[in-house]
Motif scaffolding. Structure first.
Motif: not given
Ligand code: F3S
Ligand code: SF4
Ligand code: FES
Length: 252
Positions: A154-155, A170, A207-213, A224, A228
């Motif tokens: 998570c960035h 996450p 969390c801006n919902i990048t979905r990397c998790c 996500t 989330l």
């Molecule tokens: Fe991080 Fe997952 Fe949110 S990678 S920004 S917790 S969707």
């Protein structure tokens, strides 16, 4: 048939380290953890690696393979070309202790910050009843093996260590979501509701919902979409719902 695999492994500790190239015997059907073990058994007896089950269930062997967060024991050599260099580095988000072993205590701190399940005061153990649909919802989240790969990728904290204080990551926001969706959790009666707590105390808004998790989760949990986003929606509903706002104002 056996062949020579090309491995590039990070060796070092908290003071610093370097990538070193190794050529290691590999066999058909093996995984990256087999190569790391063979390296330990031959050239590098002091190479540190954490592992336990070699079956994708204990969550110990988390690392980065060619820069991607992965379990060493679940990454098959057949996913790489035989002449490809396989680079193995420790998880980037957590401080290194030695070689491939990180200090993941950040996660235990965050785990302790999520208040435990609070059963209803008027029910005894054995009297709890839930709909199957509610059981199924939280069962997905309970597949988590606590590998912390989602936390690693998570960035919000991977690129910004300064967010670690405010952001639970996450895995632990998902724990909050699980409890928020639990029909028998009575936390709201004794304190703030779980969704508002996630927003105000566990950094849900970062969390801006990048979905990397979700992309790296070895248990394929839809972190996500199923945890989330619903938690964000519930936090927003509780905060902006005009009826709830009216009662909140009256109460305050
Ligand atoms: Fe991080 Fe997952 Fe949110 S990678 S920004 S917790 S969707
Ligand atoms: Fe690992 Fe998935 Fe659990 Fe995150 S949610 S700790 S990636 S099993
Ligand atoms: Fe247990 Fe890899 S050794 S998950």
């Amino acid at each position: 048939m056996g062949y020579q695999a090309h491995l590039r492994v990070w060796h070092g500790d908290a003071e610093g380290g370097e990538l070193r190239e190794h050529t290691v015997e590999a066999e058909e059907g093996e995984v990256v953890l087999d190569l790391v073990h063979r390296l330990q058994a031959t050239e590098c007896p002091d190479l540190a690696v954490r592992w336990n089950c070699k079956a994708g269930k204990c969550g110990s062997c988390s690392a980065e393979i060619n820069g991607k967060p992965k379990l060493l024991c679940m990454t098959r050599l057949s996913t790489f070309a035989r002449d490809e260099v396989i680079t193995v580095t420790p998880m980037r988000t957590f401080p290194v202790i030695k070689d491939l072993v990180c200090d993941v205590s950040y996660n235990y701190v965050k785990a302790r910050e999520v208040p435990a399940f609070e059963p209803p005061a008027d029910l005894e153990p054995g009297e709890y009843r839930m709909q199957q649909v509610d059981v199924q919802r939280s069962q997905e989240f309970r597949k988590c093996i606590e590998c912390f790969l989602c936390q690693d990728t998570c960035h919000v904290i991977r690129d910004h260590a300064e967010n670690k204080e405010a952001f639970s990551g996450p895995r632990f926001l998902m724990r909050g979501a699980e409890l928020e969706m639990h029909p028998l959790d009575s936390r709201e009666r004794s304190g703030p509701n779980r969704a508002s707590e996630a927003r105000d105390e566990h950094g849900l808004g970062l969390c801006n919902i990048t979905r990397c998790c979700t992309d790296v989760c070895p248990e394929h949990i839809q972190i996500t979409d199923n945890a989330l986003i619903p938690l964000k929606e519930r936090a927003a509903d509780r905060h902006y719902d005009p009826v709830l706002r009216f009662f909140r104002r009256k109460r305050d």
